[in-house]
Design a protein around this motif. Structure first.
Motif, PDB file in Angstrom:
ATOM      1  N   TYR A 190     -38.692 -20.749  -2.393  1.00 40.56           N
ATOM      2  CA  TYR A 190     -37.943 -20.059  -3.447  1.00 40.56           C
ATOM      3  C   TYR A 190     -36.440 -20.279  -3.253  1.00 40.56           C
ATOM      4  CZ  TYR A 190     -36.663 -16.129  -6.530  1.00 40.56           C
ATOM      5  OH  TYR A 190     -36.139 -15.331  -7.534  1.00 40.56           O
ATOM      6  N   MET A 234     -31.830 -14.723  -8.793  1.00 40.16           N
ATOM      7  CA  MET A 234     -32.788 -15.197  -7.797  1.00 40.16           C
ATOM      8  C   MET A 234     -32.348 -14.744  -6.410  1.00 40.16           C
ATOM      9  SD  MET A 234     -33.788 -19.048  -9.030  1.00 40.16           S
ATOM     10  CE  MET A 234     -34.932 -19.312  -7.688  1.00 40.16           C
ATOM     11  N   CYS A 235     -31.083 -14.850  -6.148  1.00 37.84           N
ATOM     12  CA  CYS A 235     -30.572 -14.442  -4.833  1.00 37.84           C
ATOM     13  C   CYS A 235     -30.762 -12.955  -4.629  1.00 37.84           C
ATOM     14  CB  CYS A 235     -29.103 -14.810  -4.716  1.00 37.84           C
ATOM     15  SG  CYS A 235     -28.816 -16.585  -4.559  1.00 37.84           S
ATOM     16  N   ALA A 252     -33.187 -22.062  -5.499  1.00 38.94           N
ATOM     17  CA  ALA A 252     -31.897 -21.411  -5.756  1.00 38.94           C
ATOM     18  C   ALA A 252     -30.751 -22.263  -5.213  1.00 38.94           C
ATOM     19  CB  ALA A 252     -31.874 -20.021  -5.119  1.00 38.94           C
ATOM     20  N   ALA A 277     -40.366 -21.269  -9.336  1.00 37.48           N
ATOM     21  CA  ALA A 277     -39.697 -20.121  -8.702  1.00 37.48           C
ATOM     22  C   ALA A 277     -40.483 -18.810  -8.831  1.00 37.48           C
ATOM     23  CB  ALA A 277     -38.276 -19.977  -9.252  1.00 37.48           C
ATOM     24  N   THR A 326     -22.512 -14.451  -8.736  1.00 34.42           N
ATOM     25  CA  THR A 326     -22.863 -14.540  -7.311  1.00 34.42           C
ATOM     26  C   THR A 326     -21.952 -13.636  -6.484  1.00 34.42           C
ATOM     27  OG1 THR A 326     -21.494 -16.549  -7.129  1.00 34.42           O
ATOM     28  CG2 THR A 326     -23.862 -16.847  -7.427  1.00 34.42           C
ATOM     29  N   ARG A 374     -29.253 -18.002 -11.112  1.00 29.54           N
ATOM     30  CA  ARG A 374     -29.260 -18.228  -9.664  1.00 29.54           C
ATOM     31  C   ARG A 374     -28.930 -16.948  -8.928  1.00 29.54           C
ATOM     32  NH1 ARG A 374     -28.368 -23.203  -7.971  1.00 29.54           N
ATOM     33  NH2 ARG A 374     -26.917 -23.622  -9.670  1.00 29.54           N
TER      34      ARG A 374
END
Lengths: 639, 428
Positions: free
Chosen positions: A558, A575-576, A562, A535, A604, A572
């Motif tokens: 990438y 990463m987003c 995720a 990643a 998230t 995660r």
């Protein structure tokens, strides 16, 4: 239906649903079981539509007691609900249900044929021994469907009395004798399980002695063989010599059941094999027999999977040397399954100068031979084989992963014969050690020709993925990338298969090398990397010009991590967040939103809320926030 | 044996008795590799296959059968005329003839002496019963999963296939895919150490007892025979959606539907193959933390879970031993705790779970009378594990199964759910 009945009906449906649903969700019910049962019985006694009564029967099958039998049994003659009635009666233990079924099947029955058959079927399922006298009477029923049902039920009950009734019916000239024959075999199996071997065998023999279809005779003969063990062997041989295919097939089938497996009686197994060898020998005497010989060989191999006796192996090896092509191939395959090292040597002799079909069969057979000493036979042949035989022998080194022979195979990479060189490379894929891996790498980077390139590529991949020292393997490959020119992409692909830190670092460097073909290959494999540690590399490539035109591809790689990998949700989400900031393609930002929705979590959710401020995904982000909030909310009402 | 038209069966049987070699003649078995005729197999030496209930999945299976040079597809049976016509068109086009026969009633098809094997791809409602009747008629059986609706049916299926000498292949095609086979081999051969846990993905962990859809007017039986479609399932009002959803109709039976059967019948089959084709677990518990934990007699755990899988595709399995683990899925890839477990093996990566190899395995066994990979014993054990897990789900509490008597221990409520009566006149 009156308004009162409609209200009652709707209430009963709700009640039944609650009852059944309560059970299915495992919740403790407030109503005592008897009260619940009474409610369901009340439904049966009401004018409720049949569909709702069926649900009541479902509930009674789970909760009913003998107290509900009378109400349930009242429906045994109902064209639609009879089977529901029997579902319930079959489920309720105790004599009340059996007695109700017996009464319904008795001489005074008012049931139509179909429903009577159903009741008789249920008596068989319940194994109701008390029903044997009435079922014996029903064996003579004028309705053949009823008679057949009675026979089947007696077979399932399987007592000595049931057997007596069936035996008597066997002799009668009735249209449903096939059903009786079938039931006799079932009954015999029950008797055998109860320890009554003599009665069981008598039933099987009675079916065999009478004139029935090949299928019934086959079933009875199989049963008689298995029941009698050693005394059944002549019957087995008879089957294997039978002209009708159905009987011969049963012989093959039964021979795979008799004295086999880890708990077999070795003395009995020996006798069975001896009988089979005699059957095989005598099968050469007729056209029909000769056509069956491959199957008999296959049977012997199946029975001797843990190692054939000397007599079995000798017979099969002789067949492998014979003139009949089909028999020869079957014998070669069989040796592969049950032969020892001496048989492997025999196969190699058979292969010398043989055609492609035999060669392929020998290779396949020896490749998987489980016996001890086979590897030594093969390695010994490396030194003495000619160019015609070497590809087979070298191939077997690879097939059997004889790593101790790697050094002996290495020189063949330079052999004059291209078939030998190709075989050597292929084998090295399976046996080469890390210290010699560079030889294969060199053949990929600088091959003699296309054929060598193809063989070396395949071999390198196979070798690389099995190396225990992944980083060491990656280091060997990495050294060659700079000088491999147009073939460097193959080395990059191989690094993807190797994995690990060194491979990842090498591929990352390749992606940033500035060489387009290398960057193309590297970003492609990074996009499919099997571990999440790719990643950061992908993010860097997606946010800089290091990978040239492949930034978008890097971003997609990438996002794949995720989306698909098991990650801590906070990670995660982060990463987003980074992807939202870095993505240049609006489609990629939309893909980020989809990932957030896929993994509802406070982290998230926070990212989705932030994304509402990004114009080209604002709508999607707002919808995502709603969805995630909904998924995170506690269930309404609780339980 | 049940029949609606016993006269036709009598005619068949009399032919069979009187001229058994001719009436039930099967192809003389010669390996096709020995023919050398560009792979073509003469029609007289092909395995004659018929299909029953060929829908969407069945058409895929049919395609796998028709790829084989030693298959002649001779007949189709379906309760829906449109499906009979469609499958006949496929078969006729493939063989370049117009000879594929059509049947409404599968018993007539099973009476045909020129059918050697049947492909059963009806919905799960019919799988077990039809397979057994086919066996009793002397046909070999390729039966889509799930093959049975409850524990008792699983046992009777197994016993019937043994008694009749039938080659039976459940539609658990993953046993014939190399990466799954390799994963199971690692477990069986001790390369992972003593196996402590095996994991299966069920694709569903809700067992329920359902009601009915509103009643629709029943169709013309010539177009779609509802009574035959219902078959052994107890009566319920006709609804067109039920007729269209054969895939789910009676999956798991009428008392305890749904549950872990959908992928469980595949994944548990693989898990039990990994544990040496063991008997089903003895102990089952309802979900805790989204996992159903079952335990085999030797202490190994079978765990159903839907999350925390490595992304390897559908129907994933994982085998954990004391010294290593392996995970595999429908992508064709495997992941190992250590590359040393590969030990130089070449394992072909075949994604997409094709059934071609499974069909080939079945056909080879039809000739040799050997046991195919998805045989009745293995299928029985896998299905019993799923049915028992469903019962624990349904009851919402642990249950314990005696794998000798096949009864739940001191548990009348669970034992009531072991079996379910068939609508008359059908019986197992």
């Amino acid at each position: 239906m009156t308004r009162k009945h409609k209200r009652w009906s709707r209430w009963c449906v709700v009640l039944v649903w609650a009852t059944v649903a309560g059970t299915s969700h495992g919740r403790a019910d407030d109503a005592a079981p008897q009260a619940r049962e009474q409610e369901l019985v009340a439904v049966l006694r009401s004018e409720t539509p049949e569909a709702e009564k069926a649900l009541a029967f479902k509930g009674l099958a789970v909760h009913g007691s003998p107290a509900c039998v009378e109400a349930v049994a009242a429906y045994l003659g109902n064209e639609r609900l009879a089977s529901w009635s029997r579902i319930t009666l079959e489920a309720i233990p105790g004599n009340a249900a059996s007695a109700a079924l017996r009464a319904a099947a008795g001489p005074d029955t008012k049931l139509a044929s179909r429903q009577l058959v159903g009741v008789i079927n249920s008596l068989g399922v319940r194994g109701d021994a008390a029903a044997v006298p009435l079922l014996a009477t029903r064996l003579g029923d004028g309705d053949p469907n009823v008679a057949a049902a009675a026979a089947a039920a007696l077979g399932k009950i399987g007592t000595a009395d049931a057997a007596a009734a069936l035996s008597k019916a066997l002799a009668a000239e009735k249209p449903d004798r096939e059903a009786v024959a079938e039931a006799c075999v079932v009954c015999g199996e029950r008797l055998l399980a109860a320890g009554n071997t003599t009665a069981a065998v008598a039933l099987f023999q009675a079916v065999r002695a009478a004139e029935f279809s090949d299928q019934r005779r086959a079933e009875a003969t199989r049963a008689a063989i298995l029941a009698q063990g050693r005394d059944g062997i002549p019957l087995l041989v008879d089957l294997l010599k039978s002209a009708p295919q159905r009987l011969f097939n049963m012989g093959l089938f039964t021979a795979r059941e008799l004295a086999v497996g880890p708990d077999r009686d070795p003395a009995l197994a020996y006798e069975v094999d001896r009988a089979l060898l005699e059957a095989f020998t005598s099968s050469a005497a007729s056209d029909a027999g000769r056509g069956r010989r491959p199957l008999l060989i296959d049977l012997l191999a199946d029975r001797n999977a843990t190692g054939a006796s000397a007599a079995v192996q000798k017979t099969i090896l002789e067949a492998a040397r014979g003139d009949d092509a089909a028999v020869r191939l079957a014998a070669i395959r069989a040796i592969g399954r049950c032969g020892d090292a001496s048989a492997a040597a025999g196969l190699l002799e058979i292969a010398a100068g043989a055609g492609p079909a035999v060669l392929a069969a020998v290779r396949e057979a020896i490749a998987t031979m489980p016996a001890d000493g086979v590897n030594e036979v093969i390695v010994a042949r490396l030194a003495g084989s000619d160019a015609g035989s070497l590809p087979l022998v070298i191939g077997l080194v690879g097939d059997r992963r004889i790593t101790t022979a790697a050094g002996a195979v290495l020189p063949f990479v330079e052999h004059d014969d291209p078939a030998v060189r190709t075989a050597a490379m292929a084998a090295l894929g399976s046996v080469i050690e890390l210290k010699d891996l560079g030889i294969l790498v060199h053949r990929v980077a600088d091959p003699r020709d296309d054929a060598e390139f193809a063989a070396a590529t395949t071999a390198l991949k196979e070798a690389a993925v099995r190396m225990a020292d992944r980083d060491g393997c990656a280091a060997v490959i990495a050294e060659a990338i700079g000088s491999a020119g147009p073939r460097a992409g193959v080395l990059v692909d191989t690094l993807a298969d190797v994995g690990g830190g060194k491979a990842l670092a090498t591929v990352a460097a390749a992606a940033k090398s500035g060489h387009q073909s290398l960057a193309d290959a590297a970003t492609r494999v990074l996009g499919k990397w099997m571990t999440a540690d790719a990643a950061p590399v992908l993010l860097e490539l997606a946010t800089t010009d290091a990978a040239g035109p492949y930034r978008g591809r890097a971003m997609k790689g990438y996002l794949r991590i995720a989306r698909q990998f098991a990650l801590p949700e906070a990670e995660r989400a982060e990463m987003c967040r980074r992807a939202l900031a870095a993505a240049q393609d609006p489609a990629d930002r939309k893909a980020v939103i989809e990932i957030l929705v896929r993994y509802p979590h406070p982290a998230t959710l926070a990212v989705a809320q932030e994304a509402c401020a990004i114009p080209d995904v604002a709508d999607e982000a707002k919808a995502a926030v709603t969805t995630i909030e909904g998924k995170l909310a506690p269930p309404a009402g609780g339980t | 044996m049940q029949t609606r038209e016993r006269s036709s069966r009598r005619r068949f049987l009399k032919r069979a008795v009187a001229g058994s070699a001719a009436a039930v003649a099967a192809p003389m078995v010669i390996p096709s590799s020995a023919l050398g005729l560009d792979g073509a197999v003469p029609p007289s030496e092909r395995i004659r296959v018929a299909g029953i209930g060929i829908g969407r999945r069945g058409e895929y299976d049919l395609g796998c059968f028709l790829q084989q040079p030693d298959v002649q597809f001779v007949a189709i049976c379906d309760v829906k005329q449109a499906r009979r016509d469609a499958v006949k068109a496929i078969a006729d086009k493939h063989h370049g003839t117009a000879e594929c026969r059509t049947y409404h009633d599968f018993r007539e098809l099973l009476d045909q002496p020129d059918v050697d094997a049947v492909l059963i791809a009806t919905g799960p409602n019919w799988h077990g019963l039809m397979a057994m009747q086919a066996a009793q008629a002397g046909k070999d059986v390729y039966c889509e999963k799930p093959c049975t609706k409850n524990i008792a049916e699983s046992l009777i299926l197994r016993d019937t296939m043994r008694r009749c000498g039938t080659v039976f292949q459940a539609g658990t095609q993953r046993r014939n895919l190399p990466h799954f086979a390799f994963a199971c081999e690692l477990a069986r051969t001790g390369r992972l150490g003593r196996i402590t846990r095996v994991y299966a993905h069920p694709a569903g962990m809700k067992a329920f007892s359902s009601g009915w859809l509103p009643e629709d007017p029943a169709p013309d039986p010539a177009v779609a025979d509802w009574d035959m479609y219902l078959g052994p399932a107890a009566w319920r009002p006709f609804n067109a959606k039920t007729l269209a959803d054969g895939f789910n109709f009676e999956k798991g039976g009428g008392l305890v539907g749904g549950g872990v059967l959908e992928w469980g019948s595949h994944c548990v089959d693989l898990c039990q193959w990994a544990v040496n084709d063991c008997l089903p677990p003895t102990d089952y518990a309802p979900p805790v933390d989204d996992q159903i934990v079952c335990r085999y007699a030797n202490g190994t755990e079978l765990i159903f879970r839907e999350k925390d899988w490595i992304p390897l595709g559908s129907c994933p399995v994982r085998f954990e031993g004391e010294t290593g683990w392996v995970e595999a899925g429908d992508s064709g890839k495997i992941v190992l705790s250590s590359p040393e477990l590969m030990a130089g093996r070449k394992v072909e990566e075949i994604g997409g779970y094709p059934a071609t190899f499974h069909v080939r395995d079945f056909l080879d066994c039809c000739k040799t009378r050997g046991k195919p990979k998805g045989n009745a014993d293995a299928a029985c054990n896998a299905h019993i594990a799923c049915h028992a897990a469903n019962i624990a789900l349904f009851l919402g509490r642990p249950v314990k199964l005696d794998t000798e008597s096949w009864q739940f221990v001191n548990d009348e409520a669970a034992n009531r759910l072991r079996s379910e009566s068939l609508r008359e006149p059908w019986r197992l």
